[in-house]
Design a protein around this motif. Structure first.
Motif, mmCIF file in Angstrom:
data_model
loop_
_atom_site.group_PDB
_atom_site.id
_atom_site.type_symbol
_atom_site.label_atom_id
_atom_site.label_comp_id
_atom_site.label_asym_id
_atom_site.label_seq_id
_atom_site.Cartn_x
_atom_site.Cartn_y
_atom_site.Cartn_z
ATOM 1 N N LEU A 267 51.481 32.052 100.111
ATOM 2 C CA LEU A 267 51.584 30.602 100.269
ATOM 3 C C LEU A 267 51.686 30.147 101.717
ATOM 4 N N LEU A 268 51.525 31.081 102.667
ATOM 5 C CA LEU A 268 51.599 30.678 104.069
ATOM 6 C C LEU A 268 50.407 29.783 104.406
ATOM 7 N N SER A 269 50.716 28.605 104.944
ATOM 8 C CA SER A 269 49.662 27.626 105.204
ATOM 9 C C SER A 269 49.557 27.284 106.688
ATOM 10 N N ALA A 270 50.681 27.408 107.419
ATOM 11 C CA ALA A 270 50.652 27.206 108.872
ATOM 12 C C ALA A 270 51.833 27.921 109.509
ATOM 13 N N VAL A 271 51.609 28.397 110.724
ATOM 14 C CA VAL A 271 52.684 29.076 111.447
ATOM 15 C C VAL A 271 52.695 28.628 112.908
#
Ligand code: ARG
Ligand code: MN
Ligand code: MN
Length: 317
Positions: A267-271
């Protein structure tokens, strides 16, 4: 993974020169090549160009509000564009004030976000509680809905709409929280903010911390994750080149484990990777070492697993 990289060479959310060099030293440490080497498709959008603002006088204690507000609008637009193009966004700072724009731009694309904030600091001072007036110690206060009545009007900040619910925020790595922040995080705890300070990392272990973190943010629905990673969450022995180092931080392995775990959720969408400041290094090797660690954090976010076979590209500073 399809990855879109934005460089944000900006330092005016805090007083130390050098943090604007973060995006370039992280790229020079081989970020793009290494991501491609592990099978990612990478588009580097290059560095944003920030305009200066003359006569950016403090408002109360808050320093350089106009230039910070303006730069963050650019970051917000850039992040939204990268998301619209279909990538997982990587924003390389720059100081942590840039999380205002990064999270705001991300939330414009995906209104339902959870934020995982990995940091020695809570960065939730309001302009009125900040002991320093540096906006990099304040970004969360502008973003959390439940705090919006506590935020005074600042020039170039009117575009910012609080877009994150307190219950969708988790902190990991805290060990230097200001007295007033402690108070507001106390309030926020009642509102549902979850914090894992270093004592909890020690007592639970990082694996349990990550499990509980996910139980918390996914308790209702599975929202996309915005991971905002301040390099000073790591212990200064691991990441010495940063502006506000605090002893007693995450080990390299704990720091990397967080990224691996977040990657595994799918679910990583932005870092964001922020606060790498090569000029704060005592020696050149320290700067390089810190940049290499920053690269490893990003690699962990995009599927790198530690299997005992990667190149020995480390020299202990
Ligand atoms: N709490 C302090 C302040 O408000 C330090 C914040 C440090 N923030 C950071 N992003 N490194 O100024
Ligand atoms: Mn910090
Ligand atoms: Mn921070």
């Amino acid at each position: 993974h399809s990855v879109g990289i934005i460089g944000a060479p900006f330092s005016k959310g805090q007083p130390r020169d050098g943090v604007q060099l973060g995006p370039d030293v992280i790229r020079e440490a081989g970020l793009v090549k290494k991501l491609e080497g592990q099978g990612c498709v990478v588009k580097d959008y290059g560095n944003l160009i920030f305009e200066d603002v003359s006569n950016d006088e403090p408002i109360g204690r808050t320093k350089q509000p106009r230039v910070v507000g303006l730069a963050n609008k650019q970051v917000a637009d850039a992040v939204q564009r990268v998301k619209n193009d279909g990538h997982t966004c990587v924003m390389l700072g720059g100081d942590h004030s840039l999380a205002i724009g990064s999270i705001h731009g991300h939330a414009a694309y995906r209104p339902e976000l959870s934020v995982v904030w990995v940091d020695a600091h809570a960065d939730i001072n309001t302009p009125l509680t900040s002991p320093t007036g540096n906006i990099h110690g304040q970004p969360m206060s502008y973003l959390i809905r439940e705090l919006c009545t506590k935020i005074p009007v600042l020039p170039n900040f009117s575009w910012i709409k609080p877009c994150i619910a307190a219950q969708d925020v988790v902190y990991i790595g805290l060990r230097d929280v200001d007295p007033e922040e402690q108070h507001s995080s106390h309030i926020l705890k009642h509102l549902g903010i979850k914090t894992f300070c270093m004592t909890e990392v020690d007592s639970l272990g990082i694996a349990k911390v990550m499990e509980q973190m996910c139980d918390h943010i996914f308790s209702k629905i599975k929202k996309p994750i915005h991971l905002s990673y301040d390099i000073d969450a790591l212990d200064p022995s691991v990441a010495p080149a940063t502006g506000t180092p605090v002893i007693g931080g995450l080990t390299y392995r704990e720091g990397i484990y967080i990224t691996e775990y977040v990657c595994q959720t799918g679910l990583l969408s932005a870092v964001d990777v922020v606060e790498v400041n090569p000029k704060q290094a005592k020696r050149e090797e320290e700067a390089r070492f810190t940049a290499n660690v920053a690269v490893d954090l990003v690699l962990g976010c995009f599927g790198r697993v530690r299997e005992g076979s990667h190149a020995a590209d480390y020299k202990i500073p």
